[in-house]
Design an enzyme around this catalytic site. Structure first.
Site, mmCIF file in Angstrom:
data_model
loop_
_atom_site.group_PDB
_atom_site.id
_atom_site.type_symbol
_atom_site.label_atom_id
_atom_site.label_comp_id
_atom_site.label_asym_id
_atom_site.label_seq_id
_atom_site.Cartn_x
_atom_site.Cartn_y
_atom_site.Cartn_z
ATOM 1 N N ASN A 1 0.830 -1.201 0.000
ATOM 2 C CA ASN A 1 0.000 0.000 0.000
ATOM 3 C C ASN A 1 0.862 1.248 0.000
ATOM 4 O O ASN A 1 1.949 1.275 0.557
ATOM 5 C CB ASN A 1 -0.970 -0.019 1.186
ATOM 6 C CG ASN A 1 -0.396 0.668 2.413
ATOM 7 O OD1 ASN A 1 -0.465 1.892 2.552
ATOM 8 N ND2 ASN A 1 0.217 -0.113 3.304
ATOM 9 N N PHE B 1 -1.474 8.355 4.359
ATOM 10 C CA PHE B 1 -2.264 8.988 5.433
ATOM 11 C C PHE B 1 -3.497 9.720 4.905
ATOM 12 O O PHE B 1 -3.739 10.889 5.229
ATOM 13 C CB PHE B 1 -1.409 9.974 6.247
ATOM 14 C CG PHE B 1 -0.332 9.355 7.072
ATOM 15 C CD1 PHE B 1 -0.259 7.996 7.290
ATOM 16 C CD2 PHE B 1 0.637 10.168 7.669
ATOM 17 C CE1 PHE B 1 0.746 7.439 8.067
ATOM 18 C CE2 PHE B 1 1.650 9.622 8.442
ATOM 19 C CZ PHE B 1 1.706 8.253 8.625
ATOM 20 N N ASN C 1 -3.789 6.166 16.523
ATOM 21 C CA ASN C 1 -2.495 6.243 15.851
ATOM 22 C C ASN C 1 -2.409 7.591 15.128
ATOM 23 O O ASN C 1 -3.272 7.930 14.326
ATOM 24 C CB ASN C 1 -2.409 5.064 14.870
ATOM 25 C CG ASN C 1 -1.104 5.007 14.118
ATOM 26 O OD1 ASN C 1 -0.669 5.979 13.527
ATOM 27 N ND2 ASN C 1 -0.483 3.834 14.117
ATOM 28 N N ASN D 1 3.084 7.251 15.035
ATOM 29 C CA ASN D 1 3.542 6.595 13.802
ATOM 30 C C ASN D 1 4.679 7.393 13.179
ATOM 31 O O ASN D 1 4.463 8.477 12.629
ATOM 32 C CB ASN D 1 2.365 6.471 12.823
ATOM 33 C CG ASN D 1 2.767 5.730 11.558
ATOM 34 O OD1 ASN D 1 3.918 5.324 11.405
ATOM 35 N ND2 ASN D 1 1.831 5.570 10.656
ATOM 36 N N SER E 1 5.667 4.975 8.755
ATOM 37 C CA SER E 1 5.023 4.720 7.465
ATOM 38 C C SER E 1 6.004 5.092 6.353
ATOM 39 O O SER E 1 6.616 6.157 6.393
ATOM 40 C CB SER E 1 3.751 5.555 7.335
ATOM 41 O OG SER E 1 3.352 5.533 5.979
ATOM 42 N N ASN F 1 5.144 5.823 3.383
ATOM 43 C CA ASN F 1 4.429 6.535 2.322
ATOM 44 C C ASN F 1 4.296 8.036 2.543
ATOM 45 O O ASN F 1 3.588 8.718 1.815
ATOM 46 C CB ASN F 1 3.039 5.910 2.132
ATOM 47 C CG ASN F 1 3.145 4.435 1.811
ATOM 48 O OD1 ASN F 1 3.938 4.048 0.953
ATOM 49 N ND2 ASN F 1 2.393 3.613 2.523
ATOM 50 N N THR F 2 4.940 8.552 3.589
ATOM 51 C CA THR F 2 4.992 9.991 3.815
ATOM 52 C C THR F 2 6.465 10.367 3.771
ATOM 53 O O THR F 2 7.252 9.860 4.592
ATOM 54 C CB THR F 2 4.365 10.357 5.183
ATOM 55 O OG1 THR F 2 2.971 10.038 5.140
ATOM 56 C CG2 THR F 2 4.528 11.827 5.519
ATOM 57 N N LYS G 1 5.435 3.479 17.080
ATOM 58 C CA LYS G 1 5.373 2.434 16.051
ATOM 59 C C LYS G 1 6.572 2.559 15.118
ATOM 60 O O LYS G 1 6.791 3.604 14.501
ATOM 61 C CB LYS G 1 4.070 2.542 15.258
ATOM 62 C CG LYS G 1 3.937 1.424 14.224
ATOM 63 C CD LYS G 1 2.510 1.247 13.776
ATOM 64 C CE LYS G 1 2.376 0.147 12.747
ATOM 65 N NZ LYS G 1 1.017 -0.047 12.296
ATOM 66 N N ASN H 1 5.688 -1.658 11.334
ATOM 67 C CA ASN H 1 4.931 -1.145 10.194
ATOM 68 C C ASN H 1 5.281 -1.978 8.959
ATOM 69 O O ASN H 1 5.930 -3.017 9.079
ATOM 70 C CB ASN H 1 5.287 0.335 9.987
ATOM 71 C CG ASN H 1 4.092 1.131 9.482
ATOM 72 O OD1 ASN H 1 3.414 0.693 8.541
ATOM 73 N ND2 ASN H 1 3.828 2.271 10.068
ATOM 74 N N GLY I 1 2.414 -9.833 9.438
ATOM 75 C CA GLY I 1 2.358 -11.147 8.805
ATOM 76 C C GLY I 1 1.701 -12.244 9.612
ATOM 77 O O GLY I 1 1.940 -13.422 9.342
HETATM 78 C C1 LIG Z 1 -3.747 -0.830 3.363
HETATM 79 C C2 LIG Z 1 -2.930 -0.612 4.595
HETATM 80 C C3 LIG Z 1 -2.960 0.625 5.244
HETATM 81 C C4 LIG Z 1 -2.192 0.842 6.390
HETATM 82 N N1 LIG Z 1 -2.258 2.049 7.015
HETATM 83 C C5 LIG Z 1 -1.550 2.255 8.149
HETATM 84 C C6 LIG Z 1 -1.643 3.476 8.844
HETATM 85 O O1 LIG Z 1 -2.390 4.383 8.470
HETATM 86 N N2 LIG Z 1 -0.884 3.631 9.970
HETATM 87 C C7 LIG Z 1 -0.061 2.642 10.440
HETATM 88 O O2 LIG Z 1 0.586 2.840 11.477
HETATM 89 N N3 LIG Z 1 0.016 1.453 9.810
HETATM 90 C C8 LIG Z 1 -0.698 1.245 8.686
HETATM 91 N N4 LIG Z 1 -0.607 0.049 8.050
HETATM 92 C C9 LIG Z 1 0.315 -0.984 8.580
HETATM 93 C C10 LIG Z 1 -0.397 -1.972 9.504
HETATM 94 O O3 LIG Z 1 -0.935 -1.349 10.628
HETATM 95 C C11 LIG Z 1 0.596 -3.069 9.952
HETATM 96 O O4 LIG Z 1 1.606 -2.479 10.738
HETATM 97 C C12 LIG Z 1 1.246 -3.788 8.778
HETATM 98 O O5 LIG Z 1 0.338 -3.964 7.723
HETATM 99 C C13 LIG Z 1 1.804 -5.156 9.192
HETATM 100 O O6 LIG Z 1 0.795 -6.008 9.657
HETATM 101 P P1 LIG Z 1 0.070 -7.128 8.735
HETATM 102 O O7 LIG Z 1 1.172 -7.909 8.067
HETATM 103 O O8 LIG Z 1 -0.781 -7.915 9.678
HETATM 104 O O9 LIG Z 1 -0.731 -6.366 7.728
HETATM 105 C C14 LIG Z 1 -1.362 -0.190 6.899
HETATM 106 C C15 LIG Z 1 -1.346 -1.449 6.242
HETATM 107 C C16 LIG Z 1 -2.115 -1.662 5.120
HETATM 108 C C17 LIG Z 1 -2.074 -3.007 4.448
#
Ligand SMILES: Cc1cc2nc3c(=O)[nH]c(=O)nc-3n(C[C@H](O)[C@H](O)[C@H](O)COP(=O)(O)O)c2cc1C
Length: 336
Positions: A111, A115, A139, A172, A175, A177-178, A217, A246, A297
């Site tokens: 992704n 934000f 968050n 956070n 991320s 993506n910022t 985080k 993350n 995961g």
């Molecule tokens: C579509 C998507 C959007 C996410 N948005 C955020 C976010 O806004 N803030 C954040 O701290 N993590 C965000 N995450 C990360 C998740 O909270 C998590 O840390 C990460 O996906 C690993 O866990 P998972 O493997 O169970 O998905 C996002 C993940 C996905 C897939």
């Protein structure tokens, strides 16, 4: 079984559309009785962490309910806690679409949302309206247009606005993506951030006589040395928790033939080992002084157990819910 049939249909449409559609459907009054029936079958397994009492160790990771629109219905899945956000002081659109991509063959998601959210005021309003009595983590992040040198201000604005309504606050700084956000994990920027949020927490505590724990985080793309530095600073500033991790920018975790996506954070099964390694290093260096919330995961009961074995006190799920559905959460709660 039922979810895997629905998943087949959902995976035919654009991931972000499928996401919104599913959440809206799940939130609808028409299926209220199913939600209420579902929650009754979930055992209570109370656990304490960061001074809070959780109904169980399994939480919803940040990003699924960015604006807190679905707190009540998501809680019926049985989560011991729900982390909403990431939310920023001002509303923002995020990156251009499409910005979510599935890689079903390896249970991965990429992704680059950036934000997208309606701002902290909108989120606070939703928490006020929510009937959920469990733990709500909020968050928070910085707006895209805020320079990295001024980022602390954004976090302080959000802490001030949400403090009274949140069970805990997640900072956070990881991320991908910022632009430049991850720089906040290093050196003076990191120390100043921890110092200032701790000070703000103290002020808010005096104002409301309510202690709201703060967790940081972090990214899975940190070296061992960087993780040791981070652990030392977290202990020094008496931070209440750390959320690991993350999404990753390590595209070597995707088989070459499946990798036609050029940017964004990778989550799901390919992230599992990397996030477990981070948790193990943190656990060794935090010496039980600061609890770890393990995320990354989790796609099976064993994967959930492994996070706990590595040192996590609580765990969170995002991608696993997309690939295995709400019943998967119940299975973990029952078997963990
Ligand atoms: C579509 C998507 C959007 C996410 N948005 C955020 C976010 O806004 N803030 C954040 O701290 N993590 C965000 N995450 C990360 C998740 O909270 C998590 O840390 C990460 O996906 C690993 O866990 P998972 O493997 O169970 O998905 C996002 C993940 C996905 C897939």
């Amino acid at each position: 079984m039922f979810y895997y049939l629905i998943r087949k249909l959902l995976f035919l449409i654009d991931p972000e559309k499928a996401h919104t559609l599913t959440l809206k459907y799940f939130n609808s009054k028409k299926i209220q009785f199913i939600r209420n029936f579902f929650i009754k079958s979930i055992p209570l397994k109370k656990t304490k962490c960061m001074g809070l009492t959780f109904n169980n160790k399994i939480g919803l990771a940040a990003g699924m309910d960015k604006n807190g629109d679905y707190i009540d219905s998501l809680s019926k899945i049985g989560f011991g806690f729900i982390e909403v956000g990431t939310v920023t002081p001002l509303p923002q659109y995020g990156n251009p679409k499409p910005r979510i991509f599935r890689i079903p063959s390896i249970e991965g998601i990429i992704n680059k949302m950036g934000f997208n959210n309606f701002g902290i005021d909108y989120l606070v309003n939703n928490i006020k309206k929510s009937k959920f009595k469990g733990i709500i983590g909020v968050n928070i992040g910085k707006n895209k247009n805020t320079k990295i040198e001024d980022a602390i201000k954004d976090y302080l604005i959000c802490i001030e606005k949400v403090y009274f309504y949140a069970s805990y606050i997640a900072i956070n700084i990881s991320s991908p993506n910022t632009i430049n956000l991850r720089k906040l994990q290093y050196g003076t920027l990191f120390k100043n951030l921890l110092r200032d949020i701790k000070k703000k927490q103290g002020e808010m505590y005096s104002k409301y006589s309510k202690y709201v724990p703060i967790a940081i985080k972090i990214s899975p793309d940190l070296s061992k040395k960087e993780l040791i530095d981070i652990s030392n600073q977290l202990i020094h500033y008496k931070i209440d928790g750390v959320i690991a991790t993350n999404t990753t920018l390590d595209y070597s975790l995707i088989p070459e033939t499946k990798n036609n996506i050029q940017e964004g954070g990778l989550s799901g099964l390919p992230l599992q080992k990397k996030s477990n390694d981070v948790i193990s290093i943190l656990y060794k260096n935090l010496k039980r002084k600061i609890p770890i919330i393990g995320v990354g995961g989790i796609n099976s009961i064993n994967a959930a157990r492994e996070k706990i074995v590595c040192g996590a006190s609580l765990i969170q799920i995002y991608s696993g819910l997309i690939y295995h559905g709400p019943n998967f959460v119940r299975k973990i709660i029952k078997n963990l």
